[in-house]
Design a protein around this motif. Structure first.
Motif, short mmCIF file in Angstrom:
data_model
loop_
_atom_site.label_atom_id
_atom_site.label_comp_id
_atom_site.label_asym_id
_atom_site.label_seq_id
_atom_site.Cartn_x
_atom_site.Cartn_y
_atom_site.Cartn_z
N SER A 78 -22.22 -1.62 -4.23
CA SER A 78 -22.63 -1.36 -2.85
C SER A 78 -21.73 -2.04 -1.83
CB SER A 78 -24.08 -1.81 -2.64
OG SER A 78 -24.22 -3.20 -2.93
N ARG A 79 -21.06 -3.12 -2.23
CA ARG A 79 -20.21 -3.83 -1.28
C ARG A 79 -18.94 -3.07 -0.95
NH1 ARG A 79 -19.52 -9.20 -4.64
NH2 ARG A 79 -19.21 -7.53 -6.18
N ILE A 80 -18.45 -2.26 -1.89
CA ILE A 80 -17.18 -1.55 -1.69
C ILE A 80 -17.33 -0.05 -1.91
CG2 ILE A 80 -15.71 -3.53 -2.21
CD1 ILE A 80 -15.50 -2.53 -5.07
N SER A 81 -18.55 0.45 -1.94
CA SER A 81 -18.76 1.88 -2.23
C SER A 81 -18.15 2.79 -1.16
CB SER A 81 -20.25 2.17 -2.36
OG SER A 81 -20.95 1.82 -1.17
N SER A 82 -17.88 2.27 0.03
CA SER A 82 -17.26 3.09 1.07
C SER A 82 -15.83 3.48 0.72
CB SER A 82 -17.28 2.35 2.41
OG SER A 82 -16.58 1.12 2.31
N PHE A 83 -15.25 2.79 -0.29
CA PHE A 83 -13.88 3.11 -0.72
C PHE A 83 -13.87 4.05 -1.92
CE2 PHE A 83 -13.71 -1.18 1.16
CZ PHE A 83 -12.77 -0.97 2.15
N SER A 84 -14.95 4.76 -2.14
CA SER A 84 -15.05 5.64 -3.31
C SER A 84 -14.04 6.79 -3.26
CB SER A 84 -16.47 6.21 -3.43
OG SER A 84 -16.82 6.94 -2.26
N GLY A 85 -13.44 7.03 -2.09
CA GLY A 85 -12.41 8.07 -1.99
C GLY A 85 -11.20 7.79 -2.84
N PRO A 137 -12.25 12.80 -5.98
CA PRO A 137 -11.93 13.16 -4.59
C PRO A 137 -10.43 13.21 -4.33
CG PRO A 137 -12.84 10.93 -4.72
CD PRO A 137 -13.05 11.56 -6.05
N THR A 138 -9.67 12.39 -5.03
CA THR A 138 -8.21 12.41 -4.85
C THR A 138 -7.63 13.74 -5.29
OG1 THR A 138 -8.01 10.01 -5.14
CG2 THR A 138 -6.05 11.33 -5.56
N PHE A 139 -8.02 14.23 -6.46
CA PHE A 139 -7.47 15.49 -6.95
C PHE A 139 -7.95 16.67 -6.10
CE2 PHE A 139 -6.90 13.18 -11.07
CZ PHE A 139 -5.52 13.34 -11.13
N ARG A 140 -9.18 16.60 -5.57
CA ARG A 140 -9.63 17.67 -4.68
C ARG A 140 -8.77 17.71 -3.41
NH1 ARG A 140 -14.98 16.07 -6.24
NH2 ARG A 140 -15.09 14.70 -4.40
N THR A 141 -8.51 16.55 -2.83
CA THR A 141 -7.70 16.49 -1.62
C THR A 141 -6.26 16.93 -1.91
OG1 THR A 141 -9.04 14.67 -0.76
CG2 THR A 141 -6.86 14.97 0.21
N LEU A 142 -5.72 16.49 -3.04
CA LEU A 142 -4.35 16.86 -3.39
C LEU A 142 -4.23 18.37 -3.60
CD1 LEU A 142 -1.50 15.84 -4.04
CD2 LEU A 142 -2.21 15.61 -6.43
N TYR A 143 -5.22 18.96 -4.25
CA TYR A 143 -5.22 20.42 -4.44
C TYR A 143 -5.24 21.14 -3.09
CZ TYR A 143 -6.83 25.11 -5.56
OH TYR A 143 -6.95 26.47 -5.64
N HIS A 144 -6.07 20.66 -2.19
CA HIS A 144 -6.14 21.27 -0.86
C HIS A 144 -4.80 21.14 -0.13
CE1 HIS A 144 -7.63 22.44 3.08
NE2 HIS A 144 -7.16 21.30 3.57
N LEU A 145 -4.16 19.99 -0.22
CA LEU A 145 -2.87 19.79 0.44
C LEU A 145 -1.80 20.72 -0.14
CD1 LEU A 145 -2.85 15.89 0.68
CD2 LEU A 145 -3.03 17.49 2.60
N ILE A 146 -1.82 20.89 -1.47
CA ILE A 146 -0.83 21.77 -2.10
C ILE A 146 -1.12 23.23 -1.77
CG2 ILE A 146 0.06 22.59 -4.32
CD1 ILE A 146 -0.45 19.79 -5.43
N VAL A 156 -5.25 9.05 1.33
CA VAL A 156 -4.35 7.93 1.04
C VAL A 156 -3.92 7.96 -0.43
CG1 VAL A 156 -4.19 5.42 0.86
CG2 VAL A 156 -5.25 6.44 2.86
N THR A 157 -4.91 8.09 -1.32
CA THR A 157 -4.61 8.09 -2.75
C THR A 157 -3.85 9.35 -3.15
OG1 THR A 157 -6.78 7.04 -2.96
CG2 THR A 157 -5.60 7.53 -4.97
N ALA A 158 -4.17 10.49 -2.52
CA ALA A 158 -3.44 11.73 -2.82
C ALA A 158 -1.97 11.59 -2.44
CB ALA A 158 -4.08 12.90 -2.08
N MET A 159 -1.69 10.93 -1.30
CA MET A 159 -0.30 10.72 -0.90
C MET A 159 0.41 9.76 -1.86
SD MET A 159 0.56 12.50 1.75
CE MET A 159 -0.37 13.81 0.97
N VAL A 160 -0.30 8.73 -2.29
CA VAL A 160 0.28 7.80 -3.27
C VAL A 160 0.61 8.54 -4.56
CG1 VAL A 160 -0.20 5.78 -4.70
CG2 VAL A 160 -0.84 5.78 -2.28
N LEU A 161 -0.30 9.40 -5.00
CA LEU A 161 -0.08 10.19 -6.21
C LEU A 161 1.12 11.13 -6.03
CD1 LEU A 161 -1.35 10.61 -9.01
CD2 LEU A 161 -2.66 12.50 -8.04
N ALA A 162 1.22 11.76 -4.86
CA ALA A 162 2.35 12.64 -4.60
C ALA A 162 3.67 11.88 -4.62
CB ALA A 162 2.16 13.33 -3.25
N ILE A 163 3.67 10.67 -4.05
CA ILE A 163 4.88 9.85 -4.07
C ILE A 163 5.29 9.55 -5.51
CG2 ILE A 163 5.74 7.52 -3.56
CD1 ILE A 163 4.11 7.66 -0.96
N GLY A 164 4.32 9.20 -6.35
CA GLY A 164 4.61 8.92 -7.75
C GLY A 164 5.17 10.12 -8.49
#
Length: 277
Positions: free
Chosen positions: A54-61, A66-75, A246-254
Motif C-alpha cells: 500500500s505504501r508504493i502501490s501508486s507505482f504499479s504502472g 501496464p507497460t506492455f499495454r502502453t508499449l503496444y499502443h505507442l507502436i 516511463v517503463t515503456a520508454m525504458v523498454l524501447a530504449i533497451g
C-alpha cells in the motif's frame, strides 16, 4: 592427484555426460529465451510486490502488464517512431563525428611513437571528464539543443573509437609495412591496403563501445531543453505520473540499443580475420 580433484577435472571436460546433456537436449538455441524469461520473471515479481504494498502501490504502472499495454499502443499508433526518430538522429550524428575524429587520430597515435607520447596526457585527461560536464559549454557554443546534444555524444563516443583504433594499428606486424614499401607502396596505399583492412575489426569494436556510452549519455542529455526524443518522453511521462509510459520508454530504449549493438557485433564478425564456427 586426489580423487576429489580428479572428479572436478572430469566434470569440467567437454565430453562429461552432465555437461553434454545440455547440448544433447538441444537447449542451446533457447538460452536467450531462458535469460529473457528470468529477467521478465524478476520484473513481474517486482511489479507484484509494488502492487500489493500500500505504501508504493501508486507505482504499479511499472509492472509488466501496464507497460506492455502502453508499449503496444505507442507502436500501433506510430507515436513511438516519432519519439525515437530525433534520438536516433542525434546518436547517428554524434557517432559520425566521433568516427570522423577518432579513426584518423587513432591511426596517428598507433603509427607514430612521438604522436602517442605527445597526446597521451591530454587525451587521458579529457577522457576522464564526464561528457555531461560539457553541457554548459555546449549550450553556450551551439545555437541549438540538437547541436549541443550531438557534441556531448561525440565527446563521449570519440575515446573508445580512438583508443581501439590505435591499439589495432599497434598490433599490425611491422613486416607488412616493410614489404609494402619495398614494393613501392606510398602512404595512401599503406593506409588503404594494410592499415584500414587490418584494423577494421578494432574500429567496429570501438564503435560498439562508443555506442553503449553514447546511448547512456543521450537520455540525460535529452532531459534538458529539448522537446523531443526518448529522454524527453521519459521526463515528460514522469512529470505526468504516467509510470507505464516511463517503463515503456525504458523498454524501447533497451530494445533499440540491443539491435544497434547486434549490428555492431555483425560488423565485427564480418571484419574478423578469424572466422568463428
Amino acid at each position: 592427484m586426489s580423487a576429489k580433484q580428479a572428479a572436478v577435472i572430469g566434470f569440467m571436460r567437454a565430453d562429461h555426460p552432465s555437461r553434454m546433456s545440455w547440448r544433447r537436449w538441444g537447449l542451446r538455441p533457447f538460452y536467450p529465451v531462458i535469460g529473457g524469461g528470468l529477467l521478465l520473471g524478476l520484473w513481474w515479481l517486482g511489479g507484484f510486490i509494488i502492487q500489493h504494498d500500500s505504501r508504493i502501490s501508486s507505482f504499479s504502472g511499472f509492472a509488466p502488464a501496464p507497460t506492455f499495454r502502453t508499449l503496444y499502443h505507442l507502436i500501433a499508433s506510430g507515436a513511438l517512431w516519432g519519439i525515437a526518430a530525433p534520438s536516433m538522429y542525434r546518436i547517428g550524428m554524434g557517432l559520425f563525428w566521433a568516427i570522423l575524429i577518432g579513426v584518423p587520430f587513432g591511426v596517428g597515435v598507433g603509427l607514430f611513437k612521438e604522436v602517442r607520447e605527445i597526446t597521451h596526457f591530454p587525451f587521458q585527461f579529457l577522457r576522464m571528464i564526464s561528457p555531461l560536464s560539457w553541457m554548459p559549454v555546449a549550450v553556450l557554443t551551439f545555437p541549438s539543443w540538437d547541436g549541443a546534444i550531438i557534441f556531448l555524444i561525440a565527446m563521449a563516443a570519440v575515446w573508445p573509437v580512438l583508443f581501439s583504433t590505435a591499439q589495432g594499428v599497434r598490433r599490425i606486424d611491422p613486416l607488412w609495412f616493410k614489404v609494402a614499401r619495398n614494393l613501392g607502396g606510398n602512404g595512401f596505399q599503406l593506409l588503404r591496403r594494410i592499415i584500414i583492412p587490418a584494423v577494421g575489426q578494432d574500429i567496429f569494436a570501438g564503435i560498439r563501445l562508443a555506442l553503449g556510452v553514447a546511448w547512456i549519455v543521450l537520455v540525460p542529455a535529452e532531459y534538458l531543453g529539448v522537446t523531443s526524443g526518448l529522454g524527453y518522453a521519459i521526463n515528460d511521462a514522469r512529470d505526468s505520473f504516467d509510470y507505464s509510459t516511463v517503463t515503456a520508454m525504458v523498454l524501447a530504449i533497451g530494445v533499440i540499443g540491443f539491435f544497434l549493438d547486434a549490428i555492431c557485433v555483425s560488423m565485427i564478425k564480418k571484419f574478423s580475420w578469424h572466422q568463428e564456427g
